[in-house]
Design an enzyme around this catalytic site. Sequence first.
Site, mmCIF file in Angstrom:
data_model
loop_
_atom_site.group_PDB
_atom_site.id
_atom_site.type_symbol
_atom_site.label_atom_id
_atom_site.label_comp_id
_atom_site.label_asym_id
_atom_site.label_seq_id
_atom_site.Cartn_x
_atom_site.Cartn_y
_atom_site.Cartn_z
ATOM 1 N N HIS A 93 11.082 137.313 18.277
ATOM 2 C CA HIS A 93 11.315 136.539 18.925
ATOM 3 C C HIS A 93 10.793 135.079 17.940
ATOM 4 O O HIS A 93 11.264 134.226 18.787
ATOM 5 C CB HIS A 93 12.202 136.724 19.945
ATOM 6 C CG HIS A 93 13.292 136.010 20.661
ATOM 7 N ND1 HIS A 93 14.086 136.379 19.683
ATOM 8 C CD2 HIS A 93 13.536 134.933 20.978
ATOM 9 C CE1 HIS A 93 15.477 135.722 20.843
ATOM 10 N NE2 HIS A 93 15.126 134.819 21.329
ATOM 11 N N CYS A 130 12.981 133.469 26.739
ATOM 12 C CA CYS A 130 12.779 134.041 26.497
ATOM 13 C C CYS A 130 11.587 132.918 24.887
ATOM 14 O O CYS A 130 10.275 133.730 24.883
ATOM 15 C CB CYS A 130 14.056 134.235 24.544
ATOM 16 S SG CYS A 130 15.107 135.457 26.261
HETATM 17 CA CA LIG Z 1 14.734 136.496 27.521
#
Ligand SMILES: [Ca+2]
Length: 427
Positions: free
Chosen positions: A132, A77
């Site tokens: 994120h 990610c």
């Molecule tokens: Ca991901």
Amino acid sequence: MRFYLLIVALIVSLMGGALTPEAAAADKPNIVILFADDMGYGDAGCFGHPTIRTPHIDRMAVEGLKLTGFSVAVGSCRPSRTSLMTGRYAARIHPTFYMSSGPCEPMPQREFTLPEGLKQAGYVTGMTGKWHLRPSPEDLGFDKNYRVKRDDITTRRSTEAAIEFFRENRDRPFFFYLAYYMPHVPLKASQAFKGKSARGFYGDAIEEIDWSVGQVMKELRDLGIAEKTFVFFTSDNGPWLKKDLEGGTAGLLRGGKGTTWEGGVREPTVAWWPGRIEPGTQTIAFATTMDLYQTVLGLAGVEPPEELIYDGRDMREVLIDGSPDGRDELFLYYYVNTTAPEGSGGERLAGYQIRAARLGKWKAHFITTELQDSPKVEHETPLLFDLQVDPREKFDVAAEHPEVIERIKEAVAAHVAERDAELAKWE
Ligand SMILES: [Ca+2]
């Protein structure tokens, strides 16, 4: 890069009579990036899933360009999102930037993010969903961040945010980053989708994303701006195979999230731009999110600062016009998972390694793990696959092509030297 923007603005204003960013932006296309989280290459109908229904993504492909050779920079990610936002390998940005969970280092000021670039060209910029990264979206160039909870209605709320943003900004060039929280575990779906997919809960989450894609295309059409909007659908990394039925599938590709196999990085990808992209087209050309960064800046007429080294190029001819002329290289980093459970075989130390590398159709693996956190295997003679005839990376042809392995090793060494020299510059 905020200082840089200020200087540019100053120069433009000193030139007097130069176009304001708003005026310069008048003819530029809107940009919408639809970014799933952990969706596998094989998780859409038009990419071969037999039971997940994705009529809207399928229609997007019928009306646009299906990309079967598109890849993210890395199969996890945070570094993947870093590369999308900066056009660079995450390893260039900060030696501890890659940790896959927990807090991460903030992005250095020197980086020139996609929304910062688009703002410079007069775009209004918005996002919703999974960020994120650090610092906040607002600190890295987004005018507006529609915060949505990661609850049952997260996909619906994100979609409503996108639609609100389109309506408010229909008369000016905009960039919207719709970063779905799904289908990353824990899975969520609203009442309208829960229990409806033949594929179970995972399928429910994908089918709701598919609904969302349909809503986006419908709204752009209803507002009369579809012909001036470039929409790009992909995912941040491959399926989280460790999650069994709660993870997706990479279809015929080997591996998934957290590995450097194609299943970790190649994504179900569709580009849509009515009147500009030829309907019903497909390309097998190799391109990545780092090329998407350059392509979007190219569409907006933005030149990123020369002091940074970029790892993609403007690939409008591939991402929009279906040209077969893909990129040459991709160094497949493995960012060590600092949260691997004790005893899982996964490594807990922070750091990164190049474990595989692409050179055109060839891909060499120096170190492999079948699944995220499974024991690693170091290959004295790297494995070598021809991804055109063997996209599933099954038949090792290293013995027949030692010269290809040498070329790949030379490319890796050159990249590492350049990367380390750049990192040293910032110390
Ligand atoms: Ca991901």
